[in-house]
Design a protein around this motif. Structure first.
Motif, PDB file in Angstrom:
ATOM      1  N   LEU A 179       0.833  -1.203   0.000  1.00 21.40           N
ATOM      2  CA  LEU A 179       0.000   0.000   0.000  1.00 21.40           C
ATOM      3  C   LEU A 179       0.868   1.254   0.000  1.00 21.40           C
ATOM      4  O   LEU A 179       0.600   2.215  -0.728  1.00 21.40           O
ATOM      5  CB  LEU A 179      -0.929   0.014   1.220  1.00 21.40           C
ATOM      6  N   GLU A 180       1.908   1.222   0.797  1.00 19.68           N
ATOM      7  CA  GLU A 180       2.814   2.367   0.885  1.00 19.68           C
ATOM      8  C   GLU A 180       3.512   2.618  -0.456  1.00 19.68           C
ATOM      9  O   GLU A 180       3.627   3.758  -0.907  1.00 19.68           O
ATOM     10  CB  GLU A 180       3.836   2.141   1.987  1.00 19.68           C
ATOM     11  N   ASN A 181       3.962   1.544  -1.095  1.00 12.98           N
ATOM     12  CA  ASN A 181       4.618   1.686  -2.404  1.00 12.98           C
ATOM     13  C   ASN A 181       3.657   2.211  -3.459  1.00 12.98           C
ATOM     14  O   ASN A 181       4.025   3.066  -4.274  1.00 12.98           O
ATOM     15  CB  ASN A 181       5.210   0.347  -2.850  1.00 12.98           C
ATOM     16  N   HIS A 228       1.713  12.358   4.330  1.00 15.25           N
ATOM     17  CA  HIS A 228       2.646  12.027   5.406  1.00 15.25           C
ATOM     18  C   HIS A 228       1.922  11.402   6.606  1.00 15.25           C
ATOM     19  O   HIS A 228       2.438  10.482   7.240  1.00 15.25           O
ATOM     20  CB  HIS A 228       3.455  13.250   5.825  1.00 15.25           C
ATOM     21  N   HIS A 229       0.732  11.891   6.887  1.00 13.03           N
ATOM     22  CA  HIS A 229      -0.058  11.332   7.985  1.00 13.03           C
ATOM     23  C   HIS A 229      -0.420   9.873   7.691  1.00 13.03           C
ATOM     24  O   HIS A 229      -0.304   9.003   8.565  1.00 13.03           O
ATOM     25  CB  HIS A 229      -1.327  12.151   8.219  1.00 13.03           C
ATOM     26  N   LEU A 230      -0.830   9.602   6.470  1.00 16.49           N
ATOM     27  CA  LEU A 230      -1.196   8.238   6.087  1.00 16.49           C
ATOM     28  C   LEU A 230       0.005   7.298   6.161  1.00 16.49           C
ATOM     29  O   LEU A 230      -0.099   6.177   6.665  1.00 16.49           O
ATOM     30  CB  LEU A 230      -1.800   8.240   4.685  1.00 16.49           C
ATOM     31  N   LYS A 271      -6.882   0.912   5.552  1.00 16.08           N
ATOM     32  CA  LYS A 271      -7.099   0.611   4.132  1.00 16.08           C
ATOM     33  C   LYS A 271      -8.174   1.515   3.539  1.00 16.08           C
ATOM     34  O   LYS A 271      -8.043   2.008   2.415  1.00 16.08           O
ATOM     35  CB  LYS A 271      -7.511  -0.852   3.965  1.00 16.08           C
ATOM     36  N   CYS A 272      -9.229   1.745   4.295  1.00 16.16           N
ATOM     37  CA  CYS A 272     -10.311   2.622   3.844  1.00 16.16           C
ATOM     38  C   CYS A 272      -9.793   4.044   3.659  1.00 16.16           C
ATOM     39  O   CYS A 272     -10.068   4.693   2.644  1.00 16.16           O
ATOM     40  CB  CYS A 272     -11.451   2.582   4.855  1.00 16.16           C
ATOM     41  N   ASN A 273      -9.028   4.538   4.619  1.00 13.39           N
ATOM     42  CA  ASN A 273      -8.454   5.878   4.514  1.00 13.39           C
ATOM     43  C   ASN A 273      -7.507   5.976   3.325  1.00 13.39           C
ATOM     44  O   ASN A 273      -7.482   6.993   2.627  1.00 13.39           O
ATOM     45  CB  ASN A 273      -7.716   6.254   5.799  1.00 13.39           C
ATOM     46  N   TYR A 274      -6.743   4.937   3.107  1.00 11.95           N
ATOM     47  CA  TYR A 274      -5.829   4.884   1.965  1.00 11.95           C
ATOM     48  C   TYR A 274      -6.606   5.014   0.654  1.00 11.95           C
ATOM     49  O   TYR A 274      -6.267   5.831  -0.208  1.00 11.95           O
ATOM     50  CB  TYR A 274      -5.045   3.569   2.011  1.00 11.95           C
ATOM     51  N   LEU A 275      -7.646   4.214   0.503  1.00 11.01           N
ATOM     52  CA  LEU A 275      -8.438   4.254  -0.736  1.00 11.01           C
ATOM     53  C   LEU A 275      -9.147   5.597  -0.903  1.00 11.01           C
ATOM     54  O   LEU A 275      -9.204   6.145  -2.012  1.00 11.01           O
ATOM     55  CB  LEU A 275      -9.441   3.101  -0.758  1.00 11.01           C
ATOM     56  N   ASN A 276      -9.665   6.143   0.186  1.00 16.05           N
ATOM     57  CA  ASN A 276     -10.313   7.456   0.121  1.00 16.05           C
ATOM     58  C   ASN A 276      -9.304   8.535  -0.261  1.00 16.05           C
ATOM     59  O   ASN A 276      -9.602   9.438  -1.035  1.00 16.05           O
ATOM     60  CB  ASN A 276     -10.975   7.802   1.449  1.00 16.05           C
TER      61      ASN A 276
END
Length: 126
Positions: free
Chosen positions: A30-32, A53-55, A115-120
């Motif tokens: 996810l980070e990559n 940066h927060h994520l 994961k939800c925050n990442y996708l959003n």
């Protein structure tokens, strides 16, 4: 407490350990993907950079928490194996397992939130 219950607890812990291992392996991916997506975006405003940066920080925090839980699972497995050998089944086994269950629920919820925050974030910033 029956020895079969201790066996069930140990199987439950093995399943959780496997789940956490699989989820933990997703975080670097996810980070990559996040870093790659940000490279394609032209210029990052202050709000987007802060969110980015927060994520990433939350991803690292989640990995650390998962490491802690994996350590606690290993500790619980050793405790249960010892309890099984001693054939002394105090209520502590049940109490410790319940406490661990609650921590696992928190880890799983945090991972799903991450994961939800990442996708959003990806959907809103690209």
């Amino acid at each position: 407490m029956d020895g079969k219950i201790l066996d069930l607890f140990m199987k439950e812990n093995d399943a959780w350990d496997d789940m956490i291992t699989r989820q933990k392996k997703e975080i670097p991916d996810l980070e990559n993907m996040l870093s790659a997506a940000m490279k394609f975006k032209k210029g990052m405003d202050e709000e987007t950079a802060s969110s980015f940066h927060h994520l990433k920080k939350e991803m690292h925090n989640q990995q650390d928490y998962m490491d802690e839980i994996k350590h606690e699972l290993a500790k619980q497995q050793r405790f249960l194996a010892n309890e099984k050998k001693v054939k002394d089944f105090p209520i502590n086994s049940l109490l410790m397992q319940n406490a661990l269950r609650e921590r696992i629920r928190i880890v799983e919820k945090n991972f799903l939130d991450l994961k939800c925050n990442y996708l959003n974030y990806l959907a809103s910033s690209l």
